[in-house]
Design a protein around this motif. Sequence first.
Motif, short mmCIF file in Angstrom:
data_model
loop_
_atom_site.label_atom_id
_atom_site.label_comp_id
_atom_site.label_asym_id
_atom_site.label_seq_id
_atom_site.Cartn_x
_atom_site.Cartn_y
_atom_site.Cartn_z
N VAL A 181 -3.97 10.62 9.11
CA VAL A 181 -3.32 11.29 7.53
C VAL A 181 -1.94 11.66 7.99
O VAL A 181 -1.33 12.68 8.64
CB VAL A 181 -4.06 12.42 7.16
CG1 VAL A 181 -3.64 13.02 5.84
CG2 VAL A 181 -5.62 12.09 7.18
N ARG A 182 -1.29 10.80 7.29
CA ARG A 182 0.12 11.01 7.05
C ARG A 182 0.72 11.71 5.56
O ARG A 182 0.33 11.31 4.60
CB ARG A 182 1.02 9.97 7.38
CG ARG A 182 2.61 10.00 7.12
CD ARG A 182 3.30 8.56 6.93
NE ARG A 182 4.73 8.77 7.06
CZ ARG A 182 5.36 8.57 7.99
NH1 ARG A 182 5.04 8.51 9.38
NH2 ARG A 182 6.90 8.88 7.96
N ALA A 183 1.33 12.85 5.82
CA ALA A 183 1.90 13.61 4.36
C ALA A 183 3.19 12.65 3.91
O ALA A 183 3.87 12.51 4.55
CB ALA A 183 2.49 14.80 4.62
N LEU A 184 2.61 12.48 2.60
CA LEU A 184 3.78 11.71 1.91
C LEU A 184 4.15 12.63 0.45
O LEU A 184 3.56 12.57 -0.44
CB LEU A 184 3.36 10.47 1.51
CG LEU A 184 4.38 9.25 0.95
CD1 LEU A 184 5.31 9.03 2.00
CD2 LEU A 184 3.67 8.11 0.40
N PRO A 185 5.37 13.51 0.68
CA PRO A 185 5.54 14.09 -0.56
C PRO A 185 6.26 13.53 -1.54
O PRO A 185 6.46 12.25 -1.39
CB PRO A 185 6.95 15.01 -0.02
CG PRO A 185 6.88 14.87 1.63
CD PRO A 185 6.24 13.47 1.78
N ALA A 186 6.01 13.97 -2.91
CA ALA A 186 6.41 13.22 -4.10
C ALA A 186 7.78 12.82 -4.06
O ALA A 186 8.80 13.24 -3.39
CB ALA A 186 6.20 14.24 -5.14
#
Length: 249
Positions: free
Chosen positions: A95-100
């Motif tokens: 899982v990779r965080a992808l900010p708005a």
Amino acid sequence: MHYVGGPTALLRLGGVRLLTDPTFDPPGEYPVASGRLVKTAGPALAPADLGPVDAVLLSHDQHADNLDRAGRECAAAAPLVLSTASAAARLGGPVRALPAWESYTVGGRPPVRVTAVPALPGPPGSEPLTGEVTGFVLTGEELPTVYVSGDNASLDVVRTIAARLGPVDIAVLFAGAARTPLPGTGHTTLTSEHAAAAAAVLGAHDVVPLHFEHWGHLTQGAESLVAAFEAAGLGHRLRLPRPGAAVEL
């Protein structure tokens, strides 16, 4: 696109294969604060039926109707999962965080650029109750622009996305007017009327609803969607999927 059921579909853009919110459990119950969520139908397709994916687009992990038990196993086995920072912290693994408003390129010929966009599953101020959620906009050279809403109930959010990244060619809208047992959250996905309005705001020539069936807390279904789009003069844009079937766009 192959429709699995609930919020789950396999999207093919060029040579890239993207899976939305994996839910592969049979029917059953899931406890939540102040109540339970009830899954009323199992998936029309199993992960093995779909074949390999390049990435999972996970709008959020904290609600079983967007990531159930078998869905977690599917996501953990994927090479990449794009989601929220909260999901990345809780799930780990691929899982990779992808900010708005930030983007990540998923390889292929041509590659697909995945941009995270805001989502609001409830009225303003309900975020501490619902948790962090994201949507996605998919773009690529000579590819259609696709918006995947995730659990978003806000037309204002849709207007912001359209102003910044629109118009889009295809809108994949989580509809169903979901209403969970959590007090103060209201609808956590678009109503049928708001889905039609969102289609107009986005300028989408094809609209595929997801998350409008197979869970007990979804309060509007296919008939409501058809009626709302017809009333808005947009019936020709609606592409109602059938479980297990492909939708050609």
